[in-house]
Structure formats: structure tokens, C-alpha cells
Design a protein around this motif. Structure first.
Motif, PDB file in Angstrom:
ATOM      1  N   TYR A  10       7.551   5.460 -12.573  1.00  0.00           N
ATOM      2  CA  TYR A  10       8.111   5.172 -13.756  1.00  0.00           C
ATOM      3  C   TYR A  10       9.211   6.625 -14.560  1.00  0.00           C
ATOM      4  N   LEU A  11      10.929   6.630 -14.999  1.00  0.00           N
ATOM      5  CA  LEU A  11      11.042   7.246 -15.095  1.00  0.00           C
ATOM      6  C   LEU A  11      10.261   8.066 -16.622  1.00  0.00           C
ATOM      7  N   ASP A  12      10.952   9.419 -16.751  1.00  0.00           N
ATOM      8  CA  ASP A  12      10.120  10.076 -17.343  1.00  0.00           C
ATOM      9  C   ASP A  12      11.667   9.341 -19.246  1.00  0.00           C
ATOM     10  N   ARG A  13      10.422   8.780 -19.598  1.00  0.00           N
ATOM     11  CA  ARG A  13      12.139   8.226 -21.141  1.00  0.00           C
ATOM     12  C   ARG A  13      12.967   9.840 -21.925  1.00  0.00           C
ATOM     13  N   ARG A  14      12.442  10.744 -21.973  1.00  0.00           N
ATOM     14  CA  ARG A  14      12.669  12.009 -22.396  1.00  0.00           C
ATOM     15  C   ARG A  14      13.582  12.934 -21.913  1.00  0.00           C
ATOM     16  N   LYS A  15      13.913  12.002 -20.864  1.00  0.00           N
ATOM     17  CA  LYS A  15      15.231  12.862 -19.323  1.00  0.00           C
ATOM     18  C   LYS A  15      16.519  11.124 -19.705  1.00  0.00           C
ATOM     19  N   LEU A  60       9.260  17.129  -6.620  1.00  0.00           N
ATOM     20  CA  LEU A  60       9.283  16.713  -5.411  1.00  0.00           C
ATOM     21  C   LEU A  60      10.158  15.247  -6.055  1.00  0.00           C
ATOM     22  N   ASP A  61      11.079  14.534  -5.344  1.00  0.00           N
ATOM     23  CA  ASP A  61      11.757  13.155  -5.577  1.00  0.00           C
ATOM     24  C   ASP A  61      10.928  12.321  -5.440  1.00  0.00           C
ATOM     25  N   ALA A  62      10.900  11.035  -6.177  1.00  0.00           N
ATOM     26  CA  ALA A  62      10.033   9.555  -5.716  1.00  0.00           C
ATOM     27  C   ALA A  62       8.644   9.601  -5.940  1.00  0.00           C
ATOM     28  N   MET A  63       8.292  10.444  -6.756  1.00  0.00           N
ATOM     29  CA  MET A  63       7.279  10.814  -7.169  1.00  0.00           C
ATOM     30  C   MET A  63       6.213  10.121  -8.013  1.00  0.00           C
ATOM     31  N   LEU A  92      17.952   8.507  -9.723  1.00  0.00           N
ATOM     32  CA  LEU A  92      18.967   8.735  -9.463  1.00  0.00           C
ATOM     33  C   LEU A  92      19.126   6.874  -8.754  1.00  0.00           C
ATOM     34  N   ASP A  93      18.373   6.649  -8.386  1.00  0.00           N
ATOM     35  CA  ASP A  93      17.820   4.770  -8.610  1.00  0.00           C
ATOM     36  C   ASP A  93      18.033   3.836  -9.073  1.00  0.00           C
ATOM     37  N   ILE A  94      19.145   3.734  -9.464  1.00  0.00           N
ATOM     38  CA  ILE A  94      19.339   2.753 -10.602  1.00  0.00           C
ATOM     39  C   ILE A  94      18.275   1.254 -10.423  1.00  0.00           C
ATOM     40  N   ILE A  95      17.841   0.717  -9.317  1.00  0.00           N
ATOM     41  CA  ILE A  95      16.549  -0.281  -9.437  1.00  0.00           C
ATOM     42  C   ILE A  95      15.015   0.446  -9.540  1.00  0.00           C
ATOM     43  N   THR A  96      14.069  -0.152 -10.191  1.00  0.00           N
ATOM     44  CA  THR A  96      12.993  -0.129 -10.791  1.00  0.00           C
ATOM     45  C   THR A  96      11.674   0.353  -9.057  1.00  0.00           C
ATOM     46  N   ALA A  97      11.088   0.822  -9.581  1.00  0.00           N
ATOM     47  CA  ALA A  97      10.032   1.330  -8.290  1.00  0.00           C
ATOM     48  C   ALA A  97       9.626   0.074  -7.430  1.00  0.00           C
ATOM     49  N   LYS A  98       9.188  -0.365  -7.899  1.00  0.00           N
ATOM     50  CA  LYS A  98       8.767  -2.014  -7.695  1.00  0.00           C
ATOM     51  C   LYS A  98       9.932  -2.477  -6.156  1.00  0.00           C
ATOM     52  N   GLN A  99      10.259  -2.897  -7.132  1.00  0.00           N
ATOM     53  CA  GLN A  99      12.109  -3.071  -6.224  1.00  0.00           C
ATOM     54  C   GLN A  99      12.290  -2.121  -4.978  1.00  0.00           C
ATOM     55  N   SER A 100      12.287  -1.109  -5.351  1.00  0.00           N
ATOM     56  CA  SER A 100      13.302   0.190  -4.199  1.00  0.00           C
ATOM     57  C   SER A 100      11.722  -0.271  -3.249  1.00  0.00           C
ATOM     58  N   ALA A 101      10.729  -0.948  -3.135  1.00  0.00           N
ATOM     59  CA  ALA A 101       9.432  -0.452  -2.459  1.00  0.00           C
ATOM     60  C   ALA A 101       9.356  -1.650  -0.938  1.00  0.00           C
ATOM     61  N   LYS A 102       9.930  -3.106  -2.275  1.00  0.00           N
ATOM     62  CA  LYS A 102      10.026  -4.052  -0.896  1.00  0.00           C
ATOM     63  C   LYS A 102      10.709  -3.644   0.698  1.00  0.00           C
ATOM     64  N   ASP A 119       0.873  -1.514   0.074  1.00  0.00           N
ATOM     65  CA  ASP A 119      -0.077   0.083  -0.130  1.00  0.00           C
ATOM     66  C   ASP A 119       0.656   1.543  -0.256  1.00  0.00           C
ATOM     67  N   LEU A 120       2.205   1.442   0.005  1.00  0.00           N
ATOM     68  CA  LEU A 120       3.174   1.831   0.187  1.00  0.00           C
ATOM     69  C   LEU A 120       2.807   3.407  -1.131  1.00  0.00           C
ATOM     70  N   GLN A 121       3.250   2.550  -2.098  1.00  0.00           N
ATOM     71  CA  GLN A 121       3.606   2.377  -3.485  1.00  0.00           C
ATOM     72  C   GLN A 121       4.205   3.057  -3.995  1.00  0.00           C
ATOM     73  N   MET A 122       5.768   2.636  -3.453  1.00  0.00           N
ATOM     74  CA  MET A 122       6.608   4.185  -3.485  1.00  0.00           C
ATOM     75  C   MET A 122       7.853   4.634  -5.046  1.00  0.00           C
ATOM     76  N   GLY A 123       7.371   5.832  -5.211  1.00  0.00           N
ATOM     77  CA  GLY A 123       8.220   5.974  -6.050  1.00  0.00           C
ATOM     78  C   GLY A 123       9.380   5.953  -6.503  1.00  0.00           C
ATOM     79  N   ARG A 124      10.284   6.108  -7.953  1.00  0.00           N
ATOM     80  CA  ARG A 124      10.829   5.784  -8.208  1.00  0.00           C
ATOM     81  C   ARG A 124      12.002   7.015  -8.254  1.00  0.00           C
ATOM     82  N   LYS A 125      12.895   7.168  -7.801  1.00  0.00           N
ATOM     83  CA  LYS A 125      13.933   8.515  -7.355  1.00  0.00           C
ATOM     84  C   LYS A 125      14.341   8.596  -9.216  1.00  0.00           C
TER      85      LYS A 125
END
Length: 891
Positions: free
Chosen positions: A650-655, A644-647, A587-597, A579-585
């Protein structure tokens, strides 16, 4: 209804960036706070954050001349057209590029925005319903660099824009024959502001190197001539001219061109002045000008501002209000009040320059908030921040009324005592301090024998025992509030203490630690360990239910477990990691789904009735769970601010580039560069040029009345309260119960039956009508015959009615009779009724404070009037004191 909490207000953040605006009446300031705007009502001493938000931080706000519309533009150029009357979004638009400034014309028909090196003029939305509220009128080119500022003439015929290329351009808002555009130079740095003189084309320009140029125009506003449209007929006649006629025409045109040049609008530099250049005073950042009283206000990077009278350039004041740069200045319509915004410290100041006094002086926490606590009556909130400050906020006005700065390091926890007049705070500087809210002083300082960092704090229900947990010595320290002496040191934990909580009913202290245990200490039995609860992971926070019969524990593995602490038995658990649903920062190397664990809840709070629990952590979501059913009831998104970070999940592919994220590239362009974070650094390097704060919820707390809850977040102190717009909530409704039947019973003077029927229908206006139709002499009889089930509902209605009613005595009579007649029966359901009683106490206390102030004021006025009449020739001796009988006669 029960979980219909909606965003109510934002406290703790008074100004972030962007321009300040006064409302047309001059009584309120509109300030951008992140991706929201707050309206500070200076006359009624209230603040309100509008329930709307942009996707990024707001950079500029344009206010219509009548004050009914506002245009909010964020960092990415996305705009919202907002109705300040309805407090709702009317239209959305995207300018595609960052916008530097926006300004409505004085007649309200058009507005100009500047982006890059161009200016765009749009038709302002009118009263007619339109498919597209923003219609582009004209695009103006001229400057070679980014534009910085806009100003209009009083009749909306022309406007001027300043640029970073050191030039100022004057454009005609319509097709004028003698003014299409005019470029003004004379400066050696970027233009900060430009202002037209009142009812004139004369112009003042101010540059960043603290230079002021006064430009005089040889043409009045009435001298602007419309350019006649060129018709096809005149074009055909030109083609039919003979060569001889063409030669004469050329000579005639030459003469008319010379005459036209003489008729063109011309500017000349009448004077050039320089501000004080000592130190870094010459780094001028902002300016404002009041045309009617010819007052110029300039703000500098050192926090100093000047007041000058133009065009003579006479210095009126030169004062310092901050040690940070003044980012924005605004003057109200009368010219009495000046608003200053300092983005570095988050300060907002409104200064009355004639009396040299502050009208408003507010500042949020410099760094993020860490902890909060409600007062027992729910009127105040205390917050502690990483900047070492403890602030107390009034929930009704939204203002901070006292700040304690005695701590020298970050605050880790704050709380109120049961009386509500003492605030306790624990800090990493090794002290626990007690502050008196009567005298606003630090009257107790609790310390440990050896210096240690305190990570958590708790005080028992009597307010006599203060406890704090240590980060480095793994001990719990117990002090006496009365004497300030250290009573005992509790040892047993093998890791840092993360949380402490006293049982609200019994003298039992629960301590949570990173050693995967929760220990229960009996305060009466020589502070021995009563029980040890083993958990599967490091314990982050612990909380008792309001009745003291249940304990909730949040651990590092993302689980919330519930315990019967008397028998040391686990009664339930909630898997909250999904239920936390953490966003991806970025500078993160891993995905938001892995980070939420690896994420978990870091703060817990029971609701006032104990049936649900509020949980938050390193996420933009706050969850409400039903304790008995162990299910998720509702999830609140506390912010949609993409600045804000971690919102984003998925990261924007344009960036993204072949070398990684663009956020990893430090361009070194002042505030635009992004510094690469060091390993383990979560809050950013404050000395770096730029860092992006991460969204998080650091602390949650329910109001004692149960009608609101507050959260300290990266955005500030957010308050969510029950939506008062949802009225219809029927209770034991029958087909025969209608408003007409209620009125019929009321006419038959069957008051008890009418009250019961109105509460079954549960419409607030109908209940109010029935109650106020009851004669005061019948209140006692009705209260006696009222069924016990409806006593609680009547008390709840009285508590909410006290906030708006004028019939104070009548409602107080109702409250007194209900509590006197049914008090013994209500004691059996004391836990369930506690939020209602506290809500009732809060409403009565607020009226008591207002009425007592009014009575004191009237009393002093009557004494003054009697003293004046006595001085003017009363027969009684002058030395005789004013008696109470005389005061009654005078009143």
C-alpha cells in the motif's frame, strides 16, 4: 532442515553510498552495500555480508574505537546498533530526520551525530545492560545550514563539525570555562572535512572549492579548564551585597572579564592553501587524514586523488583511480592502506600508497545483473549484466577474480560447460562468446549469418554443442564448440525465443517461445522437431529436471506446468500468481492486487535432487515448491529495502496529495528530484537526475551440491545456504540410543555398531568423535561391514567434515574405501547421490589446490636453500643440478 536456507553472502555489490571504515586492526574494510554492510577481510582475502539489514539504504556508519560496535543509519534516520562480534542487532533507534554523519569519541564513551543544522551528543552504550542504549547528553546549535562532518580531539574533550554555511564550529564535549564554542570562517564554499591535529586543538578545514585552511590554537588540550558549578549559597551572598559593595564588584568583574577574555581559547589562520584548480579538479568531494603520519588524502569529482603531507602541504602523489567521483575515503590505523569508494560505478579500491600497488580492486555490475550460473563443482559463479560485462566470482572468498569486457551490449545469458573451465555468454550485440578460465581470454566467438540479438543460451552435457535463441528472427542457432562453425539453424517458432535448455541425460533441446509452444529438438536426428508442447500462454522459461525425465514450464499467465516430455503429457501444474505478492510502485495508478494479476515467474530452477523447484520473478519473494505434491514449501523475502520501488503493498498516505503521489513532482533539486518515467520504460532513464530501481529477481540457480542457491536481484547476487547451526536431525532414532550407549559400544571396540548408532542420533560432534576414534587399520573392515543405507550418510558427513578438519589423510582413506567397495551399488542411485558426490568433490578440490600451492612453495624454498648452501662452499660442483634425493634430505 531441508529448506532451512538462510542469507549467507552478497556478491556483485561492493559499495553503494555512505562512508567507508577500517577496523581498528587495519586489516578489514566495512563497506555499506545498499541496506546491508559487507566486511572485506584483506588479510585472509574473504568478504562477508552481515545477516542484518536496515529498512532503507545506509548513508553513514559509525564504528566504535574497539571495533566491537557499529551504528548503521539509513536515509530516513533510523539507526541500528550492531554487534560486529555476534553479528546481530542490539538496539534500534530513530533520529526522525536524515543524519549526515556519525562519529564515536576516541575513548568510546560518547558519539555525536549531525542532522539538519544541529549536533547531538549521546552516551555510547557500555557493557552494562541498559533499557535505552542511546541516552542524549547535549544538543549543540550554531551552524545556519546543514552539517557535513565531525572530528574529535584525541582526548575526547572537544569536537568540531563542518557545515554547508562555510563555517566550522568547535564545541566542548564537557563544560569548559574557556571554551564553550568557537566559530571559524575563511572558506567560500561548503566544508567537506575538518581534522584535529594529533594531541592538539590545531585544526585543518577543507572546503568543496579545494581550499585548505590551517588553524592554530593558542591553548593546549591541558589548558582547558572546568567551569565551576554555580551554587545556591553564592547566589544568596550576591543578593546580600550592599550598593557600595556591588559597585566595587562591578569594577572587579570588568577586570576579571578582561582577564577571562585573554584566557579564552583563540584560533588564528596560520596558512591557506589551494589544490590544483585545472578542469573540475576544484570539485572536492571527500577527504581523510591520518594524524600520526600527517597524511592528507583528498578525492575529487573527476576520480583523481591527492596525497599531501601536512602542515607543509607537500604533494606526495596525484593519481586517477576512476572516471567517477570519489564518494568516500578511509585510512587504516597504520596509514599504509587507503580505501576509496566510488558510488557512481560501485567501485571499492584499497591502495597501498608507499608501494603504489592495489591491495583490493573490486567493482560490481554497473547496471542490474541479468543471468548467473554455477560451475559444476559449485566453487565459482558467473554473472552477466546489462553493462555488457561477464564476471566470475569465488563463492568461498566472495571476490570477483576475472572480468570479461568483450561484449558491446547487454548480456542475456551465461553458463558453464561440463568441464567447468569454459564460460559461455550470449549478448544482444549478436555474438556468443566462449571464455577460457585458464588463460582468461575469449577464444571463441560464435555469430549468425545475419545480425541478430541473442536472448538465451544453452550448452549440452558434453560441452560440444552450443545453442542460442534469437529475439528478432525467431530462430535457434547451433554451433560446434570445437570448430566454431555454425552447424544448423532451427526454424519453426513464430515469436521470439525466450528460453533454451538441454536435457542433462539425452541429446534433446527444449526451446520456449512467446508463440505459446515448447518445441523439443533431437540433436542426433538431423535436428528435427521431436515434439511440440502447446501451452495456454506465452512461455517465459523452461527447465529440465536433473535426471532428464521431467520438464517444467513457466508461462505468462503465472502458471508453472510439469510435463512428461517423452509422452507429451502434462503431469501437474502450480498456480503461482498469488505467491508472487507484487508490491505497488510509486507511479502505479492501480493497486498492488490488480497489478499482481499480470505478473508471472520469469526464472525457474530444479533443486539438486529434483524433488523441489525454485521460482522467482518481478517480486521480492522467491518460492520453493514441492514438485510431486505441487504445494508451496517455503517463501523467501530477498529484501526489505524500502529504497527500492514496488516493495510496499500500500502507498503511504503521507506521500499522497490531492494532485497524486509526491513521486510525480520533480523538484529539480539535484539528486533529490524524481523523474517521471516514460511509458514502457522499466529500468529508468540513466541520464535523469534520479530514478528508483524496481525490486526483481532476474535469475535463480541451485548449487550442484544442493547446499546453497543464488539469485541475481536488484540488490546484487544473493547467496542463501543451509544453516549449519541446526545440528540435531535424528534418523531411525531408538530409545536405547544415547551418547552414553554410543561411548559404551565404542569402548567395546564394536566400531561398525558405534558408527550406526551415532548416525541414528545424528549429532555432528558425536559422529566426528566416533569416526576419529577408529584406528586407521580398521577402516577397510568397517567400510566392508557398513550397511548400504549408511554409506550415503557417511559420505555426506565426510564432505562437510573436509571443510574444517585437519585429518586429511584419514578422511581421504575413508572416502576412497567407501567408493571402492560400494561404488557399483551407489551407481543405481546416481541421481539421488549426485549432490553429495559433487559436494565431496568440491571439498577435496579446495584442499588439493591449497596443499599443492603449499607444496610448490616449499619445493621452491628448498631449492633456494640448497642453491645458497652450494654457493657458500659445498664440495659438489656448482653446475650440478639439485636432485630429488637432496631435496628430500633437506626437507
Amino acid at each position: 532442515m531441508k529448506f532451512a536456507y538462510r542469507f549467507s553472502n552478497l556478491l556483485g555489490t561492493v559499495y553503494r553510498r555512505g562512508n567507508l571504515n577500517f577496523t581498528p586492526d587495519g586489516n578489514s574494510v566495512i563497506s555499506p552495500v545498499g541496506n546491508r554492510i559487507t566486511v572485506f577481510d584483506l588479510k585472509n582475502n574473504k568478504s562477508e555480508t552481515l545477516p542484518l539489514a536496515t529498512r532503507h539504504n545506509i548513508t553513514c556508519v559509525g564504528l566504535s574505537p574497539d571495533g566491537s560496535l557499529a551504528i548503521l543509519i539509513d536515509e530516513e534516520g533510523a539507526a541500528l546498533l550492531v554487534s560486529l562480534i555476534r553479528k546481530s542487532v542490539i538496539h534500534q533507534f530513530n533520529f526522525q530526520k536524515p543524519v549526515h554523519s556519525v562519529c564515536f569519541s576516541p575513548d568510546g564513551r560518547k558519539f555525536v551525530i549531525t542532522k539538519e543544522n544541529i549536533a547531538l551528543m549521546y552516551h555510547a552504550p557500555g557493557r552494562k545492560r541498559e533499557f535505552n542504549a542511546f541516552v542524549l547528553d547535549t544538543t549543540y546549535y550554531g551552524p545556519y545550514d546543514e552539517t557535513t562532518c565531525i572530528d574529535w580531539t584525541d582526548d575526547s574533550k572537544c569536537f568540531a563539525i563542518g557545515s554547508k554555511d562555510m563555517s566550522t564550529w568547535v564545541f566542548g564535549a564537557e563544560r569548559w570555562a574557556n571554551l564553550i564554542y568557537y566559530a571559524l570562517g575563511g572558506h567560500k564554499n561548503a566544508i567537506v572535512a575538518c581534522f584535529f591535529e594529533e594531541n592538539s586543538l590545531d585544526l585543518y578545514t577543507i572546503s568543496q572549492d579545494a581550499a585548505l585552511c590551517i588553524w592554530q590554537c593558542d591553548t593546549d588540550l591541558d589548558g582547558l579548564k572546568h567551569r565551576p558549578p554555580k551554587t545556591e549559597l553564592s547566589q544568596q551572598k550576591d543578593d546580600e551585597f550592599t550598593e557600595e559593595q556591588k559597585g566595587k564588584e562591578v569594577r572587579g568583574k570588568a577586570n576579571t572579564n578582561e582577564q577571562g577574555r585573554r584566557e579564552k581559547v583563540k584560533y588564528s589562520c596560520a596558512a591557506k592553501y589551494f589544490f590544483n584548480k585545472e578542469g573540475d579538479f576544484n570539485n572536492l568531494k571527500s577527504a581523510a587524514y591520518h594524524k600520526k603520519i600527517h597524511l592528507l588524502i583528498t578525492g575529487f569529482a573527476s576520480g583523481i586523488f591527492h596525497l599531501h603531507e601536512l602542515p607543509e602541504f607537500n604533494l606526495i602523489h596525484s593519481l586517477s583511480i576512476s572516471d567517477q567521483r570519489i564518494a568516500s575515503i578511509s585510512v587504516n590505523s597504520t596509514g599504509d592502506w587507503i580505501a576509496f569508494g566510488c558510488a557512481g560505478l560501485g567501485q571499492l579500491l584499497v591502495w597501498e600508497w608507499q608501494s603504489e600497488s592495489y591491495v583490493l580492486k573490486q567493482q560490481g555490475h554497473f547496471n542490474s545483473m541479468v543471468s548467473l550460473a554455477y560451475s559444476p563443482d559449485g566453487q565459482y559463479i558467473v554473472t552477466g549484466g546489462d553493462d555488457g560485462k561477464v564476471k566470475v566470482w569465488n563463492t568461498s572468498s566472495g571476490f570477483c577474480f576475472v572480468t570479461f569486457t568483450e561484449h558491446t551490449s547487454s548480456i542475456s545469458a551465461v553458463t558453464f560447460t561440463s568441464t567447468g573451465y569454459v564460460v559461455l555468454s550470449a549478448s544482444l550485440d549478436g555474438t556468443v562468446r566462449a571464455f577460457d578460465l585458464h588463460r582468461y581470454r575469449n577464444f571463441r566467438t560464435f555469430t549468425s549469418p545475419r545480425p541478430t540479438q541473442f536472448s538465451c543460451l544453452a550448452v549440452d552435457s558434453s560441452g560440444e554443442i552450443v545453442s542460442a535463441g534469437s529475439l528478432d528472427s525467431f530462430e535457434i542457432f547451433i554451433w560446434s564448440m570445437q570448430s566454431g562453425r555454425l552447424l544448423d539453424v532451427l526454424s519453426g517458432h513464430e515469436s521470439p525465443i525466450s528460453s533454451l535448455c538441454f536435457n542433462p541425460v539425452k541429446s534433446i533441446l527444449a526451446s520456449a517461445s512467446w508463440d505459446k509452444t515448447v518445441r523439443l529438438w533431437d540433436m542426433f536426428d538431423s535436428w528435427r522437431t521431436k515434439e511440440t508442447l502447446a501451452v495456454n500462454s506465452d512461455v517465459l522459461v523452461v527447465a529440465f529436471r536433473p535426471d532428464g525425465n521431467e520438464l517444467a514450464i513457466a508461462a505468462l499467465n503465472g502458471q508453472i506446468t510439469f510435463w512428461d516430455h517423452e509422452n507429451a503429457v502434462q503431469t501437474g501444474s502450480i498456480e503461482g500468481r498469488h505467491d508472487l505478492q507484487m508490491g505497488r510502485k510509486e507511479l502505479d495508478i492501480i493497486t498492488a492486487k490488480q497489478s499482481a494479476k499480470g505478473k508471472s515467474f520469469t526464472t525457474l530452477c530444479y533443486s539438486a535432487d529434483g524433488q523441489s523447484i525454485l521460482a522467482g520473478g518481478l517480486s521480492k519473494f522467491v518460492c520453493i515448491y514441492h514438485v510431486k505434491e505441487q504445494i508451496l514449501m517455503k517463501k523467501f523475502e530477498i529484501s526489505c529495502n524500502l529504497s527500492l520501488d514496488a516493495m510496499e503493498e500500500y502507498l503511504d498516505r503521507r506521500k499522497m496529495t490531492e494532485f497524486g503521489s509526491l513521486a510525480l513532482i520533480d523538484e529539480g533539486a539535484g539528486d533529490e528530484g524524481v523523474a517521471i518515467a516514460l511509458p514502457g520504460v522499466k529500468k529508468g532513464d540513466m541520464s535523469s537526475r534520479h530514478f528508483k530501481p524496481e525490486i526483481r529477481v532476474t535469475c535463480l540457480h541451485f548449487s550442484p551440491t544442493g547446499r546453497s542457491w543464488a539469485a541475481t536481484t536488484t540488490e546484487g547476487l544473493l547467496i542463501y545456504s543451509l544453516d549449519s547451526g541446526l545440528i540435531f536431525d535424528p534418523f531411525e532414532l531408538d530409545i536405547n540410543i544415547t551418547p552414553s550407549s554410543v561411548h559404551k559400544v565404542l569402548r567395546q571396540k564394536e566400531y561398525t555398531k558405534a558408527i550406526v548408532m551415532s548416525f541414528r542420533l545424528n549429532e555432528k560432534k558425536l559422529i566426528q568423535e566416533v569416526l576419529e576414534s577408529l584406528p586407521c587399520s580398521e577402516v577397510d573392515v568397517v567400510c566392508t561391514s557398513l550397511p548400504e543405507l549408511y554409506v550415503e550418510k557417511v559420505l555426506e558427513f565426510l564432505a562437510s567434515a573436509f571443510e574444517t578438519t585437519r585429518h586429511l589423510e584419514f578422511y581421504l582413506t575413508w572416502t576412497q574405501r567407501l567408493l571402492m567397495l560400494h561404488g557399483q551399488k551407489l551407481k543405481t542411485r546416481a541421481t539421488k547421490l549426485l549432490p553429495t558426490i559433487q559436494f565431496l568433490q568440491k571439498s577435496i578440490q579446495r584442499h588439493f589446490e591449497d596443499v599443492s600451492k603449499l607444496c610448490d612453495w616449499n619445493r621452491y624454498n628448498i631449492k633456494y636453500a640448497l642453491a645458497i648452501s652450494q654457493h657458500r662452499g659445498m664440495k659438489r660442483p656448482a653446475e650440478a643440478p639439485v636432485t630429488d634425493e637432496e631435496m628430500e634430505e633437506a626437507s
